[in-house]
Scaffold this active site. Structure first.
Site, PDB file in Angstrom:
ATOM      1  N   HIS A 138     -68.903 -73.542  37.196  1.00 45.96           N
ATOM      2  CA  HIS A 138     -67.702 -74.315  36.863  1.00 45.96           C
ATOM      3  C   HIS A 138     -67.219 -75.136  38.056  1.00 45.96           C
ATOM      4  O   HIS A 138     -66.513 -76.132  37.884  1.00 45.96           O
ATOM      5  CB  HIS A 138     -66.590 -73.390  36.351  1.00 45.96           C
ATOM      6  CG  HIS A 138     -65.897 -72.606  37.415  1.00 45.96           C
ATOM      7  ND1 HIS A 138     -66.329 -71.368  37.843  1.00 45.96           N
ATOM      8  CD2 HIS A 138     -64.796 -72.880  38.164  1.00 45.96           C
ATOM      9  CE1 HIS A 138     -65.531 -70.925  38.785  1.00 45.96           C
ATOM     10  NE2 HIS A 138     -64.592 -71.812  39.002  1.00 45.96           N
ATOM     11  N   ARG A 156     -61.060 -57.053  13.647  1.00 44.08           N
ATOM     12  CA  ARG A 156     -61.215 -55.988  14.644  1.00 44.08           C
ATOM     13  C   ARG A 156     -62.401 -55.081  14.326  1.00 44.08           C
ATOM     14  O   ARG A 156     -62.387 -53.885  14.606  1.00 44.08           O
ATOM     15  CB  ARG A 156     -59.934 -55.153  14.735  1.00 44.08           C
ATOM     16  CG  ARG A 156     -59.696 -54.533  16.106  1.00 44.08           C
ATOM     17  CD  ARG A 156     -59.488 -55.569  17.175  1.00 44.08           C
ATOM     18  NE  ARG A 156     -59.188 -54.985  18.481  1.00 44.08           N
ATOM     19  CZ  ARG A 156     -58.928 -55.697  19.572  1.00 44.08           C
ATOM     20  NH1 ARG A 156     -58.943 -57.011  19.518  1.00 44.08           N
ATOM     21  NH2 ARG A 156     -58.668 -55.089  20.706  1.00 44.08           N
TER      22      ARG A 156
END
Length: 614
Positions: free
Chosen positions: A228, A442
């Site tokens: 990055h 979930r």
């Protein structure tokens, strides 16, 4: 200055090398010599204004910012360079309030941000210009902690506010060093460049921050060593170009060398050609490269901000006080370079800083459920990569993985990719959408176990994963499993396939692999503040750690039915036995602790031996 006499030597008429005029002799400069002095120092374009206003050496060093404005020098950058030349290392009034109490034009343009961590902070107009661009505003839509938000509900902060905080702290540290040590000759341009580097150091982050470059790009392009930081440099250059900020930079005195200095602070030197490989600043200002991203010992304002900011939003206590360390920071000559050194009594505070880093990684950043969520998001992005397109340069449509080479497309790459996949009706995105829907419900992957290799044992991420997955197809492991009670196991049908497992190597450290970062920090004492010394660990405390890094191997199973999980768990246990490693359950609920054996003082009955869960 001595009177000039005709050259009567036999060498008269031959070319004579011009000697640059010295500021220390400026009081005796004539009007023409003032012009020569400016030309010698790269300000020849201002000579006409000085000559026209009859400026000689007697008043040269007494000029103020307002005098330069009255002389017709309107560009802030030109006034700044002139004042730094005439009054080096001093607060010259270009970036501060006037002595008569009236604000300068620059102060009027400062913008105030109300930050929950640092309070009300003021940023330079150039920084505000950068902030007010689409490329920087993109950071509002990148979660600072990626998938951690799916475990810690307060971790909703973004790269945008972190970048503002780093910009502010970078300026604060640079100014404190200048105030404490005027001889360092830290100029306002130096401070501005350091602030811009802090502001732009995270421009290259992709969706879900570190997940993008450390997991997605590494998985999709394993031979591409893209980081990055490289993306930040490319995005910064793109930002300056498409928004026409070069002229704005020049207005405030920033030239091409300053832009090089900014990019070097973010990503380091382009190439190492000698002892001093940076081009943005000379070696006598090497300490400036340690403010935003410290490659020497990892002590920098980037960490100071995200420690404070992340702890605040995660609800985790922060034992480290960066404001105190900043007050005791000092630049000293050591190992042939000028380095930022700390007061010796602050060594425990520095250890607390690295302990805080380690604690944040253990409790939040690399929490097992956080890693599971990020593994699922990574896989979803991987499956969606060929079916998502982003418009880049010249209207060309590029994949998500190709956007790292096209900043026009990369500008459109934010966390919204998650929703783009989740709410899509395209059949091609169905496999990726199914994974993200599991996160929403979930229904996460299940951790079947983890183990800790021996200290300092080097483990390669890809090699370990392949070894574990390969073990699933080995017939001898099936035999071992049958000996453990799995009598109906079929190697071709019942064992999870390689793609059913997710193997991750988790590394916890103090920031410099297995090294003690404090060994790379130099300290000074109150008795002798001009001498840099090393403080050994034994001099601080005998309770400090002996090792500074450890690794964990964690294995998840995508198939969550009871039988598949049991088989995957047995396979991983067999692998651990072959490696002579201690197997630990995924949720640590099956770890046997020392049983409670004390008899009840009222009944005299001793409780039965039991297993306790964390």
């Amino acid at each position: 200055m001595a009177e000039k006499r005709p050259n009567s030597s036999p060498l008269a008429g031959m070319p004579v090398k011009k000697v640059a005029l010295d500021l220390n002799e400026s009081r005796s400069f004539t009007i023409s010599e003032v012009g020569d002095f400016l030309s010698d120092n790269g300000l020849g374009h201002l000579s006409a204004a000085f000559i026209q206003n009859h400026i000689d050496g007697s008043i040269l060093s007494r000029l103020t910012n307002e005098d330069l404005k009255d002389m017709g020098i309107t560009a802030v950058g030109d006034r700044l360079k002139a004042m730094q030349l005439l009054q080096p290392g001093q607060d010259n009034g270009v970036y501060t309030a006037r002595t008569d109490g009236k604000p300068s034009s620059l102060i009027d343009n400062l913008k105030v941000f109300n930050d929950p961590i640092h309070g009300h902070i003021e940023l330079h107009p150039v920084c505000v210009k950068i902030i007010d661009t689409p490329q920087f505003q993109r950071l509002r839509h990148l979660k600072q902690l990626g998938g951690t938000y799916y475990v810690f509900p307060g971790a909703s902060h973004n790269r945008f506010e972190h970048s503002l905080g780093v910009c502010y702290l970078a300026g604060e540290l640079a100014r404190k060093l200048r105030c404490r040590q005027p001889g360092l000759q830290i100029s306002e341009l130096d401070i501005l460049c350091v602030q811009i580097a802090g502001l732009c150091h995270d421009l290259g982050h992709g969706p879900f921050s570190h997940l993008f470059d450390a997991k997605f790009i590494r998985k999709l392009l394993p031979d591409r060593k893209w980081t990055h930081e490289q993306g930040s440099v490319a995005m910064f250059k793109h930002l300056v170009e498409v928004n026409g900020l070069k002229e704005e930079f020049n207005q405030y005195g920033l030239d091409d060398r300053d832009i090089t200095f900014i990019t070097e602070q973010i990503a380091g030197p382009v190439a190492k050609t000698g002892k001093w490989s940076y081009e943005g600043r000379d070696e006598n200002k090497s300490f400036l490269y340690e403010i935003v991203a410290n490659k020497r010992n990892s002590i920098d304002v980037d960490k100071w901000d995200y420690f404070a900011r992340d702890c605040y939003h995660l609800g985790i206590g922060n034992n480290f006080d960066h404001s105190r360390v900043m007050k005791f920071a000092r630049v000293l000559e050591c190992d042939g370079e000028k380095q930022i050194c700390m007061r010796d009594k602050e060594v425990t505070n520095i250890y607390d800083m690295f302990h805080t880093r380690n604690a944040l990684h253990r409790r939040a950043y690399q929490h097992s459920v956080c890693q599971c969520v990020e593994a699922m998001v990574t896989e979803a992005f991987f499956k969606a990569n060929d079916h998502l397109r982003f418009r880049g340069r010249g209207g060309r449509l590029v994949r998500m993985s190709e956007a790292i080479d096209d900043m026009e497309a990369f500008t459109k790459l934010t966390d919204h990719v998650y929703q783009q996949i989740l709410y899509s009706d395209e059949a091609e995105l169905r496999p990726a959408r199914d994974i993200l829907e599991r996160i929403v419900r979930r229904q996460l992957y299940k951790c079947v176990g983890q183990t800790q290799p021996l200290p300092r044992e080097a483990l390669n991420d890809v090699a370990v994963r392949d070894e574990i997955v390969t073990a699933l197809t080995k017939e001898e492991l099936v035999k071992e499993m049958r000996q453990d009670g799995f009598t109906d196991v079929d190697v071709d049908c019942e064992l999870p396939l390689a793609e059913s497992l997710v193997v991750q190597i988790t590394v916890f450290s103090y920031g410099m692999q297995d090294k003690n970062p404090i060994d790379h920090v130099r300290f000074y004492s109150k008795k002798d503040p001009a001498v840099a010394v090393q403080v050994r660990k034994e001099q601080v405390s005998h309770m400090l750690p002996e090792t500074f890094a450890e690794q964990w191997v964690r294995v998840w199973c995508k198939t969550t039915d009871v039988r598949s999980l049991a088989i995957a768990e047995k396979c991983f246990q067999a692998w651990c036995r072959k490696k002579q490693l201690d197997y630990k359950p995924g949720d640590l609920t099956d770890v046997e602790l020392t049983p409670y054996k004390t008899a009840n003082q009222y009944t005299g009955v001793t409780p039965r031996k039991t297993r306790l869960a964390f």
